[in-house]
Design a protein around this motif. Sequence first.
Motif, short mmCIF file in Angstrom:
data_model
loop_
_atom_site.label_atom_id
_atom_site.label_comp_id
_atom_site.label_asym_id
_atom_site.label_seq_id
_atom_site.Cartn_x
_atom_site.Cartn_y
_atom_site.Cartn_z
N GLY A 10 0.84 -1.28 0.00
CA GLY A 10 0.13 -0.01 -0.06
C GLY A 10 0.89 1.30 0.05
N GLU A 11 1.97 1.32 0.96
CA GLU A 11 2.77 2.28 0.93
C GLU A 11 3.51 2.48 -0.62
N PHE A 12 3.76 1.48 -1.26
CA PHE A 12 4.56 1.61 -2.58
C PHE A 12 3.76 2.29 -3.68
N LYS A 13 2.11 1.54 -3.54
CA LYS A 13 1.40 2.31 -4.59
C LYS A 13 1.22 3.75 -4.25
N ARG A 14 1.05 4.16 -2.78
CA ARG A 14 1.00 5.58 -2.50
C ARG A 14 2.10 6.31 -2.96
N TRP A 15 3.19 5.85 -2.76
CA TRP A 15 4.42 6.67 -3.34
C TRP A 15 4.44 6.88 -4.78
N CYS A 16 4.08 5.67 -5.55
CA CYS A 16 3.90 5.69 -7.10
C CYS A 16 3.20 6.83 -7.53
N THR A 17 1.79 6.70 -6.82
CA THR A 17 0.80 7.65 -7.31
C THR A 17 1.21 9.21 -6.90
N ARG A 18 1.88 9.53 -5.96
CA ARG A 18 2.14 10.80 -5.59
C ARG A 18 3.53 11.20 -6.45
N ILE A 19 4.20 10.35 -7.01
CA ILE A 19 5.37 10.72 -7.92
C ILE A 19 4.87 11.03 -9.14
N LEU A 20 3.69 10.11 -9.45
CA LEU A 20 3.22 10.27 -10.98
C LEU A 20 2.43 11.46 -11.01
N PHE A 21 1.71 12.03 -10.08
CA PHE A 21 1.37 12.98 -10.06
C PHE A 21 1.92 14.36 -9.92
N VAL A 22 3.02 14.22 -9.15
CA VAL A 22 4.03 15.30 -8.91
C VAL A 22 4.72 15.60 -10.35
N VAL A 23 5.13 14.58 -11.26
CA VAL A 23 5.57 14.66 -12.30
C VAL A 23 4.68 15.36 -13.40
N ILE A 24 3.27 14.70 -13.27
CA ILE A 24 2.42 15.26 -14.32
C ILE A 24 2.24 16.83 -14.07
N GLY A 25 2.12 17.15 -12.67
CA GLY A 25 1.79 18.50 -12.32
C GLY A 25 2.88 19.32 -12.89
N SER A 26 4.12 19.00 -12.74
CA SER A 26 5.52 19.72 -13.11
C SER A 26 5.44 20.03 -14.57
#
Length: 283
Positions: A10-26
């Motif tokens: 769950g933590e790994f998926k949460r981090w992957c989601t956060r990283i993905l959206f940070v990249v998209i937002g940037s």
Amino acid sequence: MEPTHAYERGEFKRWCTRILFVVIGSVLASVGLELFLIPNQIIVGGMTGISALFAHMTEMRLGLFLLLLNVPFIGMNYRHIRREFVILTVLGLIVFSLSAIFLHHTPALIEHPLSAAMVGGVSLGLGVGTVVRYGGALDTLELSEQSHWRNGLPVDNIMMLINCMVLSTAGVIFGWDQAMYSVIAYLLAYEMIHITIRGFALYRTMYVQSARHDEIKQVLGLSLSLTNISEDEMNSDLEHNNLVSKPLVYKVHIAEKARFRVLVRSIDPEADISSNDTRIAPN
């Protein structure tokens, strides 16, 4: 061991989601800057605006200044912020800067300044807001203000002063017509950041703390047909904290928020007015 593995997954998926959206937002923020705002000489506030001014004056890449001016502020405040925030912020700034460098020579998608200001401001705001929502930041100036001005002026006042200076400088360099477009882009970006973070809300819950409650209730009831809806939970909390005066609570449509404030201030200029969002209309 199974609960532990489930937690780790769950933590790994949460981090992957956060990283993905940070990249998209940037990337989305860099698109707003390099494909709409900067080619039309439109400057927004904050560290992004300061970076754009430095890039213009030195004829160097905007992406370089976005990284060089933001990263030192993270180092200055490293002890006061969480490691997760630092990681996501550095990642966002790297992607933001590299995307801006990559898009630098791409022709502007819109050459009309008003349209560019509107589309660019929305794109920049959505990008920055997405990064903030998922735990990072693309502008470290406010972070520094919060750390170093706790006993001075309110952070909002300091940021407003800095942004006014940035926009005024842009007006001197590019002309006052361009400065007006810059203000439009800045306001749209600011609103889109907040909408992205908190979602769109048609109604706001307004709290009024004043020594003239009765007069305020009467005027708001006659002028806006509003009724005080103080909640029991909030009242019990106030009683628990031994507060003598309970605030008035109203649900106000965003179109009437400015008038609400004017009416309250006309009765009591010293009234304390605060608000938060609610996504449903009052019953």
